[in-house]
Structures are given as C-alpha cells and as structure tokens.
Design a protein around this motif. Structure first.
Motif, mmCIF file in Angstrom:
data_model
loop_
_atom_site.group_PDB
_atom_site.id
_atom_site.type_symbol
_atom_site.label_atom_id
_atom_site.label_comp_id
_atom_site.label_asym_id
_atom_site.label_seq_id
_atom_site.Cartn_x
_atom_site.Cartn_y
_atom_site.Cartn_z
ATOM 1 N N MET A 11 45.430 2.742 57.460
ATOM 2 C CA MET A 11 44.306 2.185 57.284
ATOM 3 C C MET A 11 42.562 2.868 56.485
ATOM 4 O O MET A 11 42.729 1.976 55.763
ATOM 5 C CB MET A 11 43.483 2.948 58.841
ATOM 6 C CG MET A 11 42.128 2.742 59.493
ATOM 7 S SD MET A 11 40.783 3.552 58.542
ATOM 8 C CE MET A 11 41.257 4.937 58.707
ATOM 9 N N PRO A 12 43.725 4.614 55.892
ATOM 10 C CA PRO A 12 42.592 4.574 54.677
ATOM 11 C C PRO A 12 42.750 3.430 53.275
ATOM 12 O O PRO A 12 42.769 3.310 52.629
ATOM 13 C CB PRO A 12 43.914 5.728 54.500
ATOM 14 C CG PRO A 12 43.784 6.542 56.009
ATOM 15 C CD PRO A 12 44.559 4.986 56.589
ATOM 16 N N GLU A 13 44.912 3.394 53.568
ATOM 17 C CA GLU A 13 44.734 2.355 51.793
ATOM 18 C C GLU A 13 43.738 0.801 52.023
ATOM 19 O O GLU A 13 43.303 0.257 51.644
ATOM 20 C CB GLU A 13 45.987 1.482 52.944
ATOM 21 C CG GLU A 13 47.057 0.925 51.311
ATOM 22 C CD GLU A 13 48.265 0.625 51.227
ATOM 23 O OE1 GLU A 13 48.477 -0.466 50.982
ATOM 24 O OE2 GLU A 13 49.190 1.773 52.211
ATOM 25 N N MET A 14 44.046 0.206 53.666
ATOM 26 C CA MET A 14 42.867 -0.706 53.741
ATOM 27 C C MET A 14 41.838 -1.137 53.370
ATOM 28 O O MET A 14 40.989 -1.747 52.911
ATOM 29 C CB MET A 14 43.577 -1.712 55.572
ATOM 30 C CG MET A 14 44.471 -2.108 56.013
ATOM 31 S SD MET A 14 45.167 -2.960 54.473
ATOM 32 C CE MET A 14 44.365 -4.714 55.053
ATOM 33 N N VAL A 15 40.957 0.633 53.310
ATOM 34 C CA VAL A 15 39.672 0.745 53.715
ATOM 35 C C VAL A 15 39.037 0.825 52.282
ATOM 36 O O VAL A 15 38.649 0.089 51.208
ATOM 37 C CB VAL A 15 39.578 2.133 53.912
ATOM 38 C CG1 VAL A 15 37.797 2.299 52.999
ATOM 39 C CG2 VAL A 15 39.324 2.248 55.399
ATOM 40 N N VAL A 16 40.192 1.384 50.977
ATOM 41 C CA VAL A 16 40.441 1.153 49.865
ATOM 42 C C VAL A 16 40.832 -0.257 49.370
ATOM 43 O O VAL A 16 40.133 -0.907 48.395
ATOM 44 C CB VAL A 16 41.187 2.394 49.164
ATOM 45 C CG1 VAL A 16 41.418 2.704 47.632
ATOM 46 C CG2 VAL A 16 41.063 3.776 49.573
ATOM 47 N N ARG A 17 41.419 -0.837 49.925
ATOM 48 C CA ARG A 17 41.753 -2.232 48.914
ATOM 49 C C ARG A 17 40.735 -3.246 49.207
ATOM 50 O O ARG A 17 40.366 -3.881 48.364
ATOM 51 C CB ARG A 17 42.861 -2.510 50.338
ATOM 52 C CG ARG A 17 44.303 -2.312 49.681
ATOM 53 C CD ARG A 17 45.835 -2.271 50.091
ATOM 54 N NE ARG A 17 45.897 -3.981 51.082
ATOM 55 C CZ ARG A 17 46.480 -4.018 51.781
ATOM 56 N NH1 ARG A 17 47.334 -2.796 51.640
ATOM 57 N NH2 ARG A 17 46.942 -5.520 51.938
ATOM 58 N N ARG A 18 39.907 -2.948 50.402
ATOM 59 C CA ARG A 18 38.541 -3.915 50.262
ATOM 60 C C ARG A 18 37.461 -3.153 50.102
ATOM 61 O O ARG A 18 36.966 -4.407 49.254
ATOM 62 C CB ARG A 18 38.524 -3.717 52.114
ATOM 63 C CG ARG A 18 38.431 -4.271 53.145
ATOM 64 C CD ARG A 18 38.254 -4.341 54.399
ATOM 65 N NE ARG A 18 38.809 -4.533 55.354
ATOM 66 C CZ ARG A 18 39.221 -3.231 55.587
ATOM 67 N NH1 ARG A 18 38.850 -2.494 55.926
ATOM 68 N NH2 ARG A 18 40.607 -3.584 57.261
ATOM 69 N N LEU A 19 37.498 -2.544 49.715
ATOM 70 C CA LEU A 19 36.639 -1.277 48.942
ATOM 71 C C LEU A 19 36.511 -2.267 47.609
ATOM 72 O O LEU A 19 35.646 -2.670 46.217
ATOM 73 C CB LEU A 19 35.893 -0.212 48.870
ATOM 74 C CG LEU A 19 35.884 0.186 47.866
ATOM 75 C CD1 LEU A 19 33.735 0.157 48.005
ATOM 76 C CD2 LEU A 19 35.272 1.983 47.771
ATOM 77 N N VAL A 20 37.809 -1.574 47.010
ATOM 78 C CA VAL A 20 38.554 -2.239 45.046
ATOM 79 C C VAL A 20 37.962 -4.044 45.438
ATOM 80 O O VAL A 20 37.250 -4.134 44.582
ATOM 81 C CB VAL A 20 39.473 -2.129 45.276
ATOM 82 C CG1 VAL A 20 39.992 -2.316 43.532
ATOM 83 C CG2 VAL A 20 39.796 -0.630 44.859
ATOM 84 N N HIS A 21 38.864 -4.614 46.406
ATOM 85 C CA HIS A 21 38.616 -6.180 45.906
ATOM 86 C C HIS A 21 36.779 -6.564 45.815
ATOM 87 O O HIS A 21 36.329 -7.306 45.258
ATOM 88 C CB HIS A 21 39.296 -6.827 47.682
ATOM 89 C CG HIS A 21 39.184 -7.932 47.531
ATOM 90 N ND1 HIS A 21 38.149 -9.508 47.263
ATOM 91 C CD2 HIS A 21 39.957 -9.341 46.771
ATOM 92 C CE1 HIS A 21 38.431 -10.637 47.603
ATOM 93 N NE2 HIS A 21 39.678 -10.397 47.117
#
Length: 137
Positions: free
Chosen positions: A22-32
């Motif tokens: 979940m933390p990784e997915m949050v960061v990935r969405r934000l960066v994208h």
C-alpha cells in the motif's frame, strides 16, 4: 505471549507482501501524477529499488517503518513476543538497506528513502520527491 497458534501466525505472516505494498502504491500514484515515469524493482540494482529512474540515475525506496526500523517513529515498535527471532531479523533488514544504499551511491546513483509514516502529508511528500528528482547536483 502470542495470542495465535504457530500455524495461525505463519498464515498471517505469509500474507505480508514485499512488493506492491500500500505505501509503495501511494508513492507510485503520486509520482506518476506528477508526470514522472519510472521502472519498478530494478532487479539489477542493489536492494531492488521500488522506483527506478535510469536516465537520472536515481532510485526511490519505500520502506515500512516496522520492517525497516525507522528510528524515532511510533510505527517502529518491537514485537511483544519471540524477540529472539525478530530482533536479529529486523536489525539485519536495516543493515542490509544501508549497505544497498551505499552500493548504489558508490556506483553513481542517488537514493531517496520514503518512510511509511511520511505518506500522511501528500503535499510535503510531493515536494520531497520533486526536489529529489529535479536536483542535478
């Protein structure tokens, strides 16, 4: 004393993922959303960074505070049972992370570690990521 049987504990622990958390997915969405493009889990890089920006030679690790021992964080608590097992394991995780970051930096890469507890303030997180990726020095 653990409130679960060894079989129940093993089942629960086997469900914990090391990728696509979940933390990784949050960061990935934000960066994208910020317009940056990246590769995932650089298998050829030390520590297999979560987000890899090859053209910039930059890598982002997204760490859970408990699993990677975020010093001074409330989420970084010790388990209440079986410390003989957990303490060396969790300390080894932290040591391995530092070694991998040093190896990346020695080969000319820059690293950013984003901690799970830092995901609450998205504006601050976006600023941190933008400063890291835009820094050419």
């Amino acid at each position: 004393m653990d409130t679960m049987s060894p079989k129940e504990r093993s089942e629960r622990m086997s469900r914990i993922r090391h990728k696509n958390t979940m933390p990784e997915m949050v960061v990935r969405r934000l960066v994208h959303q910020m317009g940056y493009r990246y590769r995932l889990h650089g298998k050829d890089l030390p520590g297999k960074p979560d987000l890899v920006f090859r053209s910039l030679k930059k890598a982002i690790f997204v760490h859970g505070c408990f699993w990677h021992r975020h010093k001074g964080c409330a989420l970084c608590r010790w388990p209440k049972s079986n410390l003989d097992f957990w303490k060396p394991k969790l300390q080894a995780n932290r040591k391995r992370d530092l070694v991998n970051q040093r190896r990346l930096e020695k080969s000319g890469w820059s690293c950013l570690v984003i901690w799970e507890c830092g995901l609450k303030d998205r504006q601050r997180l976006a600023k941190l990521v933008a400063e890291f990726l835009e820094d050419t020095g």
